[in-house]
Motif scaffolding. Structure first.
Motif, PDB file in Angstrom:
ATOM      1  N   GLU A 540       0.963  -1.383  -0.009  1.00 23.43           N
ATOM      2  CA  GLU A 540      -0.024  -0.074  -0.123  1.00 23.43           C
ATOM      3  C   GLU A 540       0.925   1.190  -0.003  1.00 23.43           C
ATOM      4  O   GLU A 540       1.750   1.217   0.582  1.00 23.43           O
ATOM      5  CB  GLU A 540      -0.803   0.030   1.223  1.00 23.43           C
ATOM      6  CG  GLU A 540      -1.753  -1.131   1.417  1.00 23.43           C
ATOM      7  CD  GLU A 540      -2.765  -1.101   2.563  1.00 23.43           C
ATOM      8  OE1 GLU A 540      -2.462  -0.320   3.464  1.00 23.43           O
ATOM      9  OE2 GLU A 540      -3.472  -1.995   2.814  1.00 23.43           O
ATOM     10  N   GLU A 542       0.715   5.292   0.835  1.00 25.42           N
ATOM     11  CA  GLU A 542      -0.139   6.504   1.149  1.00 25.42           C
ATOM     12  C   GLU A 542       0.842   7.708   1.105  1.00 25.42           C
ATOM     13  O   GLU A 542       2.101   7.660   1.629  1.00 25.42           O
ATOM     14  CB  GLU A 542      -0.235   6.311   2.631  1.00 25.42           C
ATOM     15  CG  GLU A 542      -1.351   7.512   3.129  1.00 25.42           C
ATOM     16  CD  GLU A 542      -2.153   6.988   4.753  1.00 25.42           C
ATOM     17  OE1 GLU A 542      -2.003   8.147   5.602  1.00 25.42           O
ATOM     18  OE2 GLU A 542      -1.985   6.069   4.942  1.00 25.42           O
ATOM     19  N   LYS A 582       2.407  -8.014   4.542  1.00 24.92           N
ATOM     20  CA  LYS A 582       2.072  -6.610   4.342  1.00 24.92           C
ATOM     21  C   LYS A 582       2.926  -5.390   4.180  1.00 24.92           C
ATOM     22  O   LYS A 582       3.921  -5.616   4.976  1.00 24.92           O
ATOM     23  CB  LYS A 582       0.842  -6.219   5.111  1.00 24.92           C
ATOM     24  CG  LYS A 582       0.417  -4.773   4.860  1.00 24.92           C
ATOM     25  CD  LYS A 582      -0.854  -4.612   5.769  1.00 24.92           C
ATOM     26  CE  LYS A 582      -1.535  -3.107   5.376  1.00 24.92           C
ATOM     27  NZ  LYS A 582      -2.645  -2.719   6.453  1.00 24.92           N
ATOM     28  N   LYS A 584       3.681  -1.130   3.763  1.00 29.10           N
ATOM     29  CA  LYS A 584       2.931  -0.056   3.706  1.00 29.10           C
ATOM     30  C   LYS A 584       4.109   1.007   3.587  1.00 29.10           C
ATOM     31  O   LYS A 584       5.107   1.173   4.136  1.00 29.10           O
ATOM     32  CB  LYS A 584       2.425   0.447   5.162  1.00 29.10           C
ATOM     33  CG  LYS A 584       1.376   1.507   4.902  1.00 29.10           C
ATOM     34  CD  LYS A 584       0.443   1.804   6.169  1.00 29.10           C
ATOM     35  CE  LYS A 584      -0.550   2.906   6.029  1.00 29.10           C
ATOM     36  NZ  LYS A 584       0.146   4.072   5.745  1.00 29.10           N
ATOM     37  N   ASP A 586       4.848   5.112   2.988  1.00 27.11           N
ATOM     38  CA  ASP A 586       4.306   6.543   3.354  1.00 27.11           C
ATOM     39  C   ASP A 586       5.293   7.467   2.923  1.00 27.11           C
ATOM     40  O   ASP A 586       6.343   7.427   2.952  1.00 27.11           O
ATOM     41  CB  ASP A 586       4.088   6.630   4.776  1.00 27.11           C
ATOM     42  CG  ASP A 586       2.812   5.782   5.298  1.00 27.11           C
ATOM     43  OD1 ASP A 586       1.905   5.737   4.708  1.00 27.11           O
ATOM     44  OD2 ASP A 586       3.185   4.870   6.379  1.00 27.11           O
TER      45      ASP A 586
END
Length: 651
Positions: A540, A542, A582, A584, A586
């Motif tokens: 992911e 962001e 997972k 992430k 940023d």
């Protein structure tokens, strides 16, 4: 005999009492007569808790003090007397042991000051019993003498102490069994959850005759990890000595303390033991051998996040004084990361290390006797059966650890580990960093070459090809104007083609001036999409920016390339090594710098990887931008954080 200054001829009338005395300064009395001195004395000492008196020395022909006239006293001073003492009285009639007091007063008169610790004992016809005072006499500028006394009785010491204080009743024979008093600081520190009512000053109905054993058992329960056997043994030694002991060191809950012990009389016959506890200062911590553990813990704080495995151990000796085992004192994160689970302090090496007797113990003994030893250790496949070390390390039979054991001045053994395979692979950390810097410099050179070639092509397009197209268009127009026999539709088609080519070339030139390379956010989105789904990982992204995206599209290529390269390396490491599911990513873009992080939910990183060429390369890339990069590993995953500055003027 003669008096200094004029005689006092009447009782002085004290002004209104004040609750707290002002700070005393002898200069207030300089050049003053008796009456003015009495007024200032009353103003400063009326209502004071310090027993105070103002005396006028009486000197003989030989200038020696023979007596003193008591000019004024406060209520606290009068409270120590068996009968009231009036102003104008002679000190020889008011003080017990006058010859001793006269010698002290003469010293104060001759040299400016004198002090005395005064114990009134059972009392007499002049003073009451049970008093302990620290008395100071000072000669004032007008040659009067001021006397001040600070209460040193048992309850005064307890009440005034800032730290924890415990008072025990000293028996005539054997150790104390009963507690007399404690202050609130002691109750707060040691008596939390106590079932009885602690005998503190704040309790109106304290539990009287509280057994010392009850308090000791309670403290042992709330601090179960302390070495209470040694503590109680030392306490018994102090009681047996029967004298004051200052600065006795001890540990409590990982902190270094000192305790002072005083023996003080109670009434006319009894005695009490007073324990005063205080934190150990830096001088005591750095010098006392009992605080070696504190000094060792300071080392732990400094090496906690280093990539090399480091630990400190207590030494266990057998009856012959030879090292037989070691007990873990502390270990940093890298040391614990080799284990299946974190080993707690106190863990024995004989119970937690493979092949302890045949492989490890000889090196420990050598380090203890000679100061240092070096062990080269390699796991065997059978070591996996112990379940002490991480299975992936044990089964990598090529993993070899170089461990240096060294004896400290405080009597601990330090353990410093290093991965031999990694040292061979990289040569050294410096070599890895040099290689990373070389790669970055090479990329910068390539980028410069590409940019030069790009600029040359742009110039060629602008200066030559566009000019040739312009000439071709002008030629066609001239031929058409001359009435040539060219096919008019075909001529129009050629003219349109030349116009379109010219427009496209100008668009290419214009676009190349706006940016070189893909925008940062677009590149990161594509990168995360490429890794999303690889080995079932969910990736992911962001993003947050306070800068307009049109500005971001023109970030310097060196910033974009290095941030993207670092992110790509971190994603690859997480997928290959983390064992998670997972990731992430940023990124935060501010007006003058950007911050980014890549976090996975895996099992933590092999401590060797924190010094791998890939990790050092990532750090070098950020450093080349004037930024930094850090990697934090825990049992719940790895977090890579980086930051780099930029300026709009660069764009």
């Amino acid at each position: 005999m003669e008096n200094v200054d004029s005689p006092h001829d009447g009782q002085h009338s004290a002004p209104e009492r004040v609750g707290v005395p002002a700070a005393f300064s002898g200069e207030k009395f300089a050049g003053l007569g008796v009456e003015e001195s009495l007024r200032i004395f009353s103003m400063l000492y009326t209502g004071s808790r310090s027993g105070s008196a103002l005396l006028r020395p009486i000197l003989g022909d030989d200038e020696l003090l023979t007596d003193a006239e008591i000019l004024a006293t406060n209520d606290e001073w009068q409270a120590t007397r068996a009968r009231p003492v009036s102003p104008g009285s002679y000190a020889s009639d008011a003080y017990s042991n006058w010859e001793q007091v006269r010698a002290i007063l003469h010293q104060a008169n001759a040299h400016g000051s004198a002090t005395q610790v005064w114990n009134s004992g059972a009392g007499d016809s002049r003073v009451i019993g049970g008093l302990i005072k620290e008395v100071e006499w000072r000669r004032l500028p007008n040659n009067l003498i001021i006397e001040t006394a600070r209460d040193q009785t048992l309850m005064a010491v307890v009440a005034e102490a800032a730290g924890p204080v415990l008072v025990v009743d000293l028996e005539e024979s054997g150790p104390p069994a009963r507690i007399i008093q404690m202050n609130q600081a002691f109750a707060d520190m040691f008596m939390s959850g106590f079932s009885g009512i602690a005998p503190t000053f704040g309790n109106l109905q304290p539990q009287r005759d509280l057994a010392l054993s009850d308090v000791r058992d309670h403290v042992h329960r709330i601090f179960p990890d302390e070495d209470w056997e040694s503590f109680d043994r030392r306490t018994t030694e102090i009681y047996s000595g029967g004298i004051d002991v200052l600065g006795d060191p001890f540990y409590l809950d990982g902190n270094a303390f000192l305790r002072d012990y005083y023996v003080r009389p109670i009434g006319s016959e009894g005695f009490a033991g007073i324990w005063v506890y205080r934190p150990a200062g830096p001088i005591a911590v750095n010098q006392l051998p009992e605080f070696a553990r504190t000094r060792s813990m300071a080392v732990q704080a400094a090496v906690e996040n280093l990539s090399r495995p480091i630990a400190a151990h207590r030494v266990i000796l057998d009856k012959e004084g030879e090292l037989s085992d070691i007990s873990l004192l502390w270990a940093n994160r890298a040391w614990q990361s080799y284990r299946s689970f974190d080993l707690p302090p106190g863990t024995l090496a004989s119970e937690s290390r493979v092949r302890f007797t045949e492989d490890l113990l000889p090196f420990l003994k050598r380090a203890w006797t000679q100061g240092e030893s070096t062990q080269f250790f390699r796991f065997n496949p059978d070591d996996a059966d112990t379940e002490t070390y991480r299975d992936d390390y044990v089964r990598q039979s090529t993993l070899e650890i170089e461990t240096i054991f060294s004896r400290t001045d405080d009597g601990f053994l330090m353990e410093w580990g290093d991965d031999v395979d990694l040292k061979v692979q990289l040569g050294s950390d410096m070599e890895a960093q040099r290689q990373a810097a070389f790669e970055i410099a090479f990329e910068a050179q390539e980028r410069s070459i590409r940019k030069g070639e790009h600029d040359r092509i742009v110039r060629e397009l602008h200066d030559n090809i566009l000019q040739e197209l312009f000439v071709a268009s002008m030629t066609l127009s001239r031929e058409e104007a001359a009435g040539g026999e060219l096919d008019s539709p075909r001529l129009e088609s050629v003219r349109n083609a030349l116009g379109k080519i010219s427009t496209d070339i100008r668009a290419i030139i214009s676009d190349s001036k706006e940016r070189n390379g893909d925008p940062l956010l677009e590149t990161l989105r594509n990168l995360c999409n490429d890794w999303d789904g690889v080995q079932n990982f969910k990736v992911e992204l962001e993003e947050f920016s306070v800068v307009d995206e049109t500005v971001l599209d023109r970030l310097p290529p060196i910033v974009v390339d290095n941030v993207v390269s670092v992110t790509r390396e971190a994603l690859a490491n997480a997928v290959k090594h983390s064992g998670g599911t997972k990731i992430k990513v940023d990124i935060l873009i501010l007006k003058d710098h950007l911050q980014f992080s890549i976090v996975d939910n895996g099992n933590g990183v092999d401590p060797r990887n924190s010094r791998s060429s890939g990790t050092l390369n990532m750090k070098a890339r950020m450093a080349s931008l004037g930024g930094h990069l850090e990697m934090h590993s825990t049992s719940s995953g790895v977090r890579v954080e980086g930051a780099a500055p930029f300026s709009i003027e660069m764009i």
